[in-house]
Design a protein around this motif. Structure first.
Motif, PDB file in Angstrom:
ATOM      1  N   LEU B  28       0.841  -1.213   0.000  1.00 58.83           N
ATOM      2  CA  LEU B  28       0.000   0.000   0.000  1.00 58.83           C
ATOM      3  C   LEU B  28       0.869   1.253   0.000  1.00 58.83           C
ATOM      4  O   LEU B  28       0.546   2.258  -0.658  1.00 58.83           O
ATOM      5  CB  LEU B  28      -0.934   0.005   1.220  1.00 58.83           C
ATOM      6  CG  LEU B  28      -2.101  -1.002   1.158  1.00 58.83           C
ATOM      7  CD1 LEU B  28      -2.751  -1.154   2.520  1.00 58.83           C
ATOM      8  CD2 LEU B  28      -3.133  -0.573   0.104  1.00 58.83           C
ATOM      9  N   GLU B  29       1.977   1.197   0.742  1.00 61.50           N
ATOM     10  CA  GLU B  29       2.892   2.340   0.782  1.00 61.50           C
ATOM     11  C   GLU B  29       3.556   2.552  -0.583  1.00 61.50           C
ATOM     12  O   GLU B  29       3.775   3.684  -1.016  1.00 61.50           O
ATOM     13  CB  GLU B  29       3.967   2.121   1.853  1.00 61.50           C
ATOM     14  CG  GLU B  29       3.436   2.339   3.267  1.00 61.50           C
ATOM     15  CD  GLU B  29       4.402   1.832   4.346  1.00 61.50           C
ATOM     16  OE1 GLU B  29       4.121   2.072   5.526  1.00 61.50           O
ATOM     17  OE2 GLU B  29       5.409   1.188   3.979  1.00 61.50           O
ATOM     18  N   ALA B  30       3.869   1.444  -1.251  1.00 67.27           N
ATOM     19  CA  ALA B  30       4.635   1.549  -2.501  1.00 67.27           C
ATOM     20  C   ALA B  30       3.781   1.953  -3.706  1.00 67.27           C
ATOM     21  O   ALA B  30       4.254   2.650  -4.598  1.00 67.27           O
ATOM     22  CB  ALA B  30       5.325   0.213  -2.790  1.00 67.27           C
ATOM     23  N   TRP B  31       2.520   1.504  -3.747  1.00 61.57           N
ATOM     24  CA  TRP B  31       1.710   1.719  -4.952  1.00 61.57           C
ATOM     25  C   TRP B  31       0.402   2.431  -4.606  1.00 61.57           C
ATOM     26  O   TRP B  31      -0.577   1.814  -4.179  1.00 61.57           O
ATOM     27  CB  TRP B  31       1.441   0.384  -5.645  1.00 61.57           C
ATOM     28  CG  TRP B  31       2.741  -0.292  -5.968  1.00 61.57           C
ATOM     29  CD1 TRP B  31       3.700   0.156  -6.845  1.00 61.57           C
ATOM     30  CD2 TRP B  31       3.271  -1.483  -5.383  1.00 61.57           C
ATOM     31  NE1 TRP B  31       4.779  -0.671  -6.848  1.00 61.57           N
ATOM     32  CE2 TRP B  31       4.549  -1.691  -5.965  1.00 61.57           C
ATOM     33  CE3 TRP B  31       2.804  -2.390  -4.428  1.00 61.57           C
ATOM     34  CZ2 TRP B  31       5.352  -2.771  -5.613  1.00 61.57           C
ATOM     35  CZ3 TRP B  31       3.603  -3.455  -4.083  1.00 61.57           C
ATOM     36  CH2 TRP B  31       4.856  -3.641  -4.678  1.00 61.57           C
ATOM     37  N   PRO B  32       0.355   3.741  -4.831  1.00 61.53           N
ATOM     38  CA  PRO B  32      -0.801   4.549  -4.416  1.00 61.53           C
ATOM     39  C   PRO B  32      -2.098   4.134  -5.121  1.00 61.53           C
ATOM     40  O   PRO B  32      -3.180   4.382  -4.593  1.00 61.53           O
ATOM     41  CB  PRO B  32      -0.402   5.971  -4.831  1.00 61.53           C
ATOM     42  CG  PRO B  32       1.077   5.935  -5.066  1.00 61.53           C
ATOM     43  CD  PRO B  32       1.406   4.544  -5.474  1.00 61.53           C
ATOM     44  N   GLY B  33      -1.994   3.504  -6.273  1.00 58.63           N
ATOM     45  CA  GLY B  33      -3.210   3.118  -7.001  1.00 58.63           C
ATOM     46  C   GLY B  33      -3.825   1.821  -6.510  1.00 58.63           C
ATOM     47  O   GLY B  33      -4.779   1.317  -7.080  1.00 58.63           O
ATOM     48  N   LEU B  34      -3.276   1.270  -5.447  1.00 62.05           N
ATOM     49  CA  LEU B  34      -3.707  -0.053  -4.967  1.00 62.05           C
ATOM     50  C   LEU B  34      -4.759   0.042  -3.861  1.00 62.05           C
ATOM     51  O   LEU B  34      -4.652   0.861  -2.944  1.00 62.05           O
ATOM     52  CB  LEU B  34      -2.472  -0.786  -4.415  1.00 62.05           C
ATOM     53  CG  LEU B  34      -2.688  -2.111  -3.681  1.00 62.05           C
ATOM     54  CD1 LEU B  34      -3.186  -3.199  -4.635  1.00 62.05           C
ATOM     55  CD2 LEU B  34      -1.395  -2.567  -2.995  1.00 62.05           C
ATOM     56  N   PHE B  35      -5.788  -0.767  -3.967  1.00 59.90           N
ATOM     57  CA  PHE B  35      -6.746  -0.955  -2.872  1.00 59.90           C
ATOM     58  C   PHE B  35      -6.726  -2.445  -2.505  1.00 59.90           C
ATOM     59  O   PHE B  35      -6.795  -3.294  -3.383  1.00 59.90           O
ATOM     60  CB  PHE B  35      -8.162  -0.533  -3.302  1.00 59.90           C
ATOM     61  CG  PHE B  35      -9.168  -0.644  -2.194  1.00 59.90           C
ATOM     62  CD1 PHE B  35      -9.491   0.469  -1.410  1.00 59.90           C
ATOM     63  CD2 PHE B  35      -9.769  -1.868  -1.908  1.00 59.90           C
ATOM     64  CE1 PHE B  35     -10.398   0.354  -0.358  1.00 59.90           C
ATOM     65  CE2 PHE B  35     -10.676  -1.981  -0.849  1.00 59.90           C
ATOM     66  CZ  PHE B  35     -10.987  -0.873  -0.088  1.00 59.90           C
ATOM     67  N   LEU B  36      -6.639  -2.732  -1.205  1.00 57.37           N
ATOM     68  CA  LEU B  36      -6.541  -4.133  -0.778  1.00 57.37           C
ATOM     69  C   LEU B  36      -7.727  -4.577   0.066  1.00 57.37           C
ATOM     70  O   LEU B  36      -8.101  -3.892   1.027  1.00 57.37           O
ATOM     71  CB  LEU B  36      -5.272  -4.353   0.050  1.00 57.37           C
ATOM     72  CG  LEU B  36      -3.941  -4.557  -0.665  1.00 57.37           C
ATOM     73  CD1 LEU B  36      -2.837  -4.786   0.379  1.00 57.37           C
ATOM     74  CD2 LEU B  36      -3.993  -5.750  -1.622  1.00 57.37           C
ATOM     75  N   TYR B  37      -8.295  -5.725  -0.289  1.00 58.66           N
ATOM     76  CA  TYR B  37      -9.192  -6.424   0.628  1.00 58.66           C
ATOM     77  C   TYR B  37      -8.331  -7.393   1.429  1.00 58.66           C
ATOM     78  O   TYR B  37      -7.626  -8.221   0.828  1.00 58.66           O
ATOM     79  CB  TYR B  37     -10.251  -7.218  -0.138  1.00 58.66           C
ATOM     80  CG  TYR B  37     -11.269  -6.353  -0.836  1.00 58.66           C
ATOM     81  CD1 TYR B  37     -12.295  -5.725  -0.118  1.00 58.66           C
ATOM     82  CD2 TYR B  37     -11.219  -6.164  -2.215  1.00 58.66           C
ATOM     83  CE1 TYR B  37     -13.230  -4.932  -0.764  1.00 58.66           C
ATOM     84  CE2 TYR B  37     -12.148  -5.373  -2.867  1.00 58.66           C
ATOM     85  CZ  TYR B  37     -13.151  -4.757  -2.135  1.00 58.66           C
ATOM     86  OH  TYR B  37     -14.076  -3.967  -2.775  1.00 58.66           O
TER      87      TYR B  37
END
Lengths: 341, 341
Positions: B28-37
């Motif tokens: 999450l820190e590395a890739w701002p376009g990421l959303f995680l479930y």
């Protein structure tokens, strides 16, 4: 002509006849009970003998047998049956067939050596497919026998069961392993895992008086959990070639790492004896060559790029197999354990 | 909920949920376009989030999705269909099926993750057998894609041809290799070498507009001569497990060699940075996980023993595959290249 007589394909291999003759001389020096037929072009071999330090005493235990042809890497394996009838590989096999030699050793064309062994020396009764067995150095410091690595594709279950039995005899008689633990290569430990062929082969082996321990996985080739692992020649060949390339890649990458700087070069120098001992453990030349099991005599097939040490050790492997009457033991066990119907 | 949404099986793997949450935070820190479930037991996961340094800003891009069960290594792969319907693996797949997530990542039970991907997410039209692709670091410093390594036993020729096509799309779209060189794993370079299955698969691939370069041998997995090598899942699984064990054995033996004496210990210390760089090249955690190709979404399956770095990199692999619309590209190529009859 007392003692154990081995026919050496003196022209086979990338560095023949120099490494084959050097290996032959070392073998004769090391094992007094050995007699060698040096098979190849006598116009090449005779002058080379003196150069390679064969003394009169050694020459009393060696005989050049002329063969006018050599199977090259471009030839087909079956060329020995037609165009290359007078090749060193075929003449070596002929000496075994005629009972003059007890076994043969070749570092030449692997396929041609397999054809010569199977068709000229001949298959043991009840054996459909002779299997090439590779002795892999496992991480416990012992040998693990993997077979078939000789590209016997499309194997049936009874072929793989025979490979297992023959490998078990080899491990017990020649490598001296007591009650070798035998497995069948598959994709999981559980009995249900694998193909119909591996499952049927397992069912056959469970009925036999060998120490069958079920499915082995890829990792078991290296961890010492099994002494013998049987598989079809497709998988075995792929695993063998892949493992050789991986090990070389790792060792090569390691060497590069030591070349990075003056400090790493010094480190490499300091660690050299330890690294050499380590490399030796992986060294395929230690075992010298792969036995082709299931033929009416001893046949050891080595790497084309073998050095003199590999040649000497391949001759030693042949000698041991002859001493232990390997093919007779295999014949007994195949007859006993796999009755033909 | 903009961006690319990945469902992470937060309970899967030997060191879950600690390494999965740590890897998730790093991703999450590395890739701002990421959303995680983050899928798993919320009673476990919620309290752990703060401990793993999830800031409020990161939590805005993460959501815990409750799953009351975990598939253990003792469970069958098919357990997710009955006894373990509420397992984290299955719920992660469910999120992809429902379109909430674009892809899933699991370090849990490999078989269960494959079943969840194939049956819950579902197979692409025209794909009989999704294939697990392993990205191997070759000695040229590049990746070689080997597939199937997921134990799809008894493959037909058209299955292997599909594996080759799917691997080619993956190498091109996700790994960025231009016109990847594709081979079929066999026991010799020549066209005539191999089983009926590999020969038929080769014949199919020759008709297609991929860069098919014929038979690859075991050594070609490591030497960088091919970018994609297709094989049945039996051979692939054996080669993968055998290679892992061999590489570990060599590295382990090497470490032992450096422990031999005070001098070798010093040498090891001096060479450490170089050796670390070398080891990194072999490091499976660099690629993070194996994509399962041929399903209607992205599915990345990692090693059970993955560390946080492998988890982060597996999420990166999923992200890249989602960005490149991997499964749509595969669907197009499979439809285009392998017309169903």
């Amino acid at each position: 002509m007392d003692g154990h007589r081995i026919a050496l394909d003196a022209m086979g291999g990338d560095h023949a006849p120099h490494v084959t003759l050097q290996g032959a001389r070392e073998a004769l020096e090391a094992w007094p009970g050995l007699f060698l037929y040096l098979v190849g072009d006598e116009a090449v071999l005779r002058p080379a003998l003196a150069k390679h330090g064969f003394s009169a005493a050694l020459l009393a235990r060696a005989e050049v047998v002329h063969a006018s042809q050599v199977v090259s890497m471009e030839d087909k394996a079956t060329s020995i049956l037609k165009e290359k009838k007078d090749s060193s590989i075929r003449i070596a096999a002929q000496l075994v067939r005629e009972g003059k030699a007890h076994g043969m050793v070749s570092m030449g064309h692997t396929g041609a050596a397999m054809v010569a062994s199977s068709l000229v020396i001949g298959k043991l009764e009840g054996v459909d497919r002779p299997a090439l067995a590779s002795v892999m150095p496992n991480t416990q410091g012992g040998p693990t026998v993997l077979l078939d690595v000789g590209a016997n594709v499309d194997c049936r279950a009874d072929h793989i069961a025979q490979f297992a039995v023959m490998g078990s005899v080899y491990a017990e008689e020649v490598l001296g392993l007591e009650r070798p633990r035998v497995g069948i290569l598959s994709v999981g430990e559980e009995d249900g895992k694998g193909t119909d062929v591996t499952k049927d082969a397992s069912a056959m082996l469970r009925e036999l008086e060998i120490r069958f321990e079920g499915n082995a996985e890829g990792r078991d080739i290296w961890n010492g959990n099994f002494d013998v692992i049987a598989c079809d020649g497709f998988v075995g060949n792929v695993v063998l070639k892949s493992s050789e390339a991986l090990a070389e890649g790792i060792i090569g990458g390691l060497k590069d790492s030591f070349m990075e700087s003056a400090i790493t070069k010094l480190a490499g120098l300091m660690a050299r004896p330890a690294l050499r001992r380590f490399k030796q453990r992986l060294d395929y030349t230690e075992y010298g060559g792969a036995p082709l099991l299931g033929v009416k005599g001893v046949s050891i097939i080595g790497h084309g790029r073998s050095d003199h040490k590999a040649v000497r050790n391949a001759i030693r492997a042949a000698l041991r197999a002859v001493e232990h009457r390997l093919h007779e033991r295999i014949q007994e066990r195949v007859a006993q354990l796999l009755p033909q119907d």
